[in-house]
Design an enzyme around this catalytic site. Structure first.
Site, PDB file in Angstrom:
ATOM      1  N   ASP A 169       0.890  -1.163   0.000  1.00 49.23           N
ATOM      2  CA  ASP A 169       0.000   0.000   0.000  1.00 49.23           C
ATOM      3  C   ASP A 169       0.930   1.215   0.000  1.00 49.23           C
ATOM      4  OD1 ASP A 169      -1.900   1.935   0.263  1.00 49.23           O
ATOM      5  OD2 ASP A 169      -3.123   0.778   1.672  1.00 49.23           O
ATOM      6  N   ILE A 171       0.514   4.492  -0.091  1.00 47.08           N
ATOM      7  CA  ILE A 171       0.141   5.381   1.017  1.00 47.08           C
ATOM      8  C   ILE A 171      -1.143   4.822   1.597  1.00 47.08           C
ATOM      9  CG2 ILE A 171      -0.634   7.657   1.775  1.00 47.08           C
ATOM     10  CD1 ILE A 171       1.077   8.971  -0.160  1.00 47.08           C
ATOM     11  N   ASP A 172      -1.010   4.211   2.732  1.00 42.57           N
ATOM     12  CA  ASP A 172      -2.193   3.741   3.435  1.00 42.57           C
ATOM     13  C   ASP A 172      -2.637   4.893   4.334  1.00 42.57           C
ATOM     14  OD1 ASP A 172      -4.115   1.907   4.400  1.00 42.57           O
ATOM     15  OD2 ASP A 172      -2.888   1.577   6.177  1.00 42.57           O
ATOM     16  N   THR A 174      -4.738   7.514   2.904  1.00 37.57           N
ATOM     17  CA  THR A 174      -4.630   8.671   1.991  1.00 37.57           C
ATOM     18  C   THR A 174      -5.341   9.888   2.571  1.00 37.57           C
ATOM     19  OG1 THR A 174      -5.153   6.950   0.381  1.00 37.57           O
ATOM     20  CG2 THR A 174      -4.603   9.106  -0.476  1.00 37.57           C
ATOM     21  N   HIS A 268     -14.962   4.529   7.405  1.00 38.97           N
ATOM     22  CA  HIS A 268     -14.192   3.279   7.326  1.00 38.97           C
ATOM     23  C   HIS A 268     -14.532   2.305   8.451  1.00 38.97           C
ATOM     24  CE1 HIS A 268     -10.712   5.371   4.946  1.00 38.97           C
ATOM     25  NE2 HIS A 268     -11.882   5.467   4.356  1.00 38.97           N
ATOM     26  N   ASP A 321      -4.077  -3.566   2.929  1.00 37.52           N
ATOM     27  CA  ASP A 321      -4.462  -2.770   4.093  1.00 37.52           C
ATOM     28  C   ASP A 321      -4.152  -3.460   5.418  1.00 37.52           C
ATOM     29  OD1 ASP A 321      -5.414  -0.369   3.032  1.00 37.52           O
ATOM     30  OD2 ASP A 321      -7.276  -1.335   2.413  1.00 37.52           O
TER      31      ASP A 321
END
Ligand SMILES: Nc1ncnc2c1ncn2[C@@H]1O[C@H](COP(=O)(O)O)[C@@H](OP(=O)(O)O)[C@H]1O
Ligand SMILES: [Mg+2]
Length: 379
Positions: A169, A171-172, A174, A268, A321
């Site tokens: 990932d 940029i985990d 974002t 999320h 993720d």
């Protein structure tokens, strides 16, 4: 097909049980740990280098972040030049280091960049990548825009349960990145369907515990690199390269004394539900909301003891993720043979009542509750 502590189960193979309480075996003895860990030395060095370079690139972009850096993806999540730059850089470094055995399952592809109007952004990404490579000095190359697009697309491997596959990932978190908050570059290696190595670069995570009172002091440095190899424990070092220390998870066993982590973004993870669960568990502290797999890094060094992740109905977790984060937590240094069951039993009751397909993962005093039915492939 099981991967240590976070099990990746192909949906076609098995429907996840209503809830699953996982007590894991203790870590291997120190002698076998050394042997197992040594077999991934080269991979670990390359992964740390790639993630650190990507972190530096991202830090630079975050500093200069302009709204115009934001594009839109189909899933409406923001994508930045740093996202693509990070992926290109990690992909390039890994391919240089492992030219004969390279497979990368990564989040981004170049489709949007190749559309009309994408040229300018590709040039900016290319400059960022080349600047990073020049500063590093290991590779005497200047990449063209096409090289950069190809490096991004080299992350399109499907993965699988045979052979080795890197999982990235770039940029985990974002959204955290765009807000100026937490994000992580998360890189893992799968070998035979198992996560065997993980590196998490967290450029904005304080070097000291999030629970320390002085965390907002201007003297508190940020920038952590967590890394773990199967059987070898978890380490943290400052992103500036100074020496690494072995970390250990929280010793808190009573949920009343535990702090719990969850996503910053309510989209999320259902904050109302986690607050209800935390209340039923007896957790007294307010939730610590942070973006990205920086949560796993913080858990691995004992900043908190519980991570509740409750995605809204229909969301399917992606391998990038969780892969790096799960090994960073599961390889923590502490070795205690009597797991606490108090919180997990309470959570078990709650998960049955909620009738969700949530799984509970427990390792010693750490509790992670998440929907985690993942396959070792990108789908
Ligand atoms: N509706 C949703 N439910 C759960 N997770 C989501 C989501 N939309 C995006 N995500 C995932 O949550 C990740 C961020 O994790 P966190 O919530 O812990 O900060 C995102 O990673 P990216 O930022 O790489 O897209 C994305 O993969
Ligand atoms: Mg992510």
């Amino acid at each position: 097909m099981s991967i240590n502590w976070l099990r990746f189960v192909s949906p076609s193979l098995k429907k996840p049980p209503l809830f699953h309480l996982c007590h894991l075996p203790p870590p291997p003895s120190s002698s076998s740990a050394v042997i197992v860990a040594m077999s991934y030395d080269k991979e670990l060095a390359a992964a740390k280098k790639a993630a650190s370079l990507a972190a530096r690139l991202c830090q630079k972009v975050q500093k200069a972040l302009l709204q115009s850096d934001v594009q839109s993806k189909n899933d409406k999540s923001p994508v930045t030049v740093a996202d693509y730059g990070s992926q290109a850089l990690v992909s390039f470094v890994l391919q240089q280091e492992f030219p004969d055995n390279f497979s990368l399952v990564a989040e981004e592809d170049s489709k949007d960049l190749r559309k009309d109007g994408g040229q300018e952004i590709v040039e900016r990404i290319t400059k960022l990548v080349n600047d990073s490579l020049t500063i590093d000095g290991s590779y005497n190359v200047t990449l063209s825009t096409e090289d950069v697009l190809k490096a991004i697309d080299n992350g399109r491997s499907e993965g699988g349960s045979q052979g080795r596959h890197w999982v990235l990932d770039p940029i985990d978190g974002t959204k955290g990145f765009l807000r100026g908050d937490q994000y992580a570059i998360a890189l893992a290696l799968l070998d035979g369907g198992k996560v065997v190595l993980g590196v998490l670069a967290c450029p904005n995570l304080p070097l000291t515990s999030l629970s320390d009172a002085g965390q907002h002091s201007p003297n508190n440095k940020v920038g952590c690199l967590f890394f773990a190899v199967v059987g070898g424990g978890t380490y943290m070092q400052p992103l500036d390269g100074s020496s690494a220390v072995k970390v250990q998870v929280s010793a808190v066993e009573n949920p009343e004394e535990a702090s719990f982590f969850e996503s910053y973004e309510a989209a999320h993870s259902m904050h109302d539900l986690s607050s209800l669960i935390a209340q039923k568990l007896g957790v007294k502290a307010p939730p610590v909301r942070i973006d990205s797999q920086a949560k796993y890094g913080a858990l691995s060094r004992g900043d908190g003891a519980i991570y509740l992740r409750l995605p809204h109905k229909g969301y399917r977790e992606k391998i990038w993720d969780h892969a790096a984060g799960c090994i960073v937590v599961s390889e923590r240094a502490k070795c205690k043979r009597t797991p606490s069951t108090r919180a997990s039993m309470k959570l078990g009751v709650w998960s049955q009542m909620l009738q969700g397909s949530h799984w509970i993962f427990q390792r010693e005093s750490i509790l992670i509750w998440t929907q985690a039915s993942l396959s070792p492939t990108r789908s």
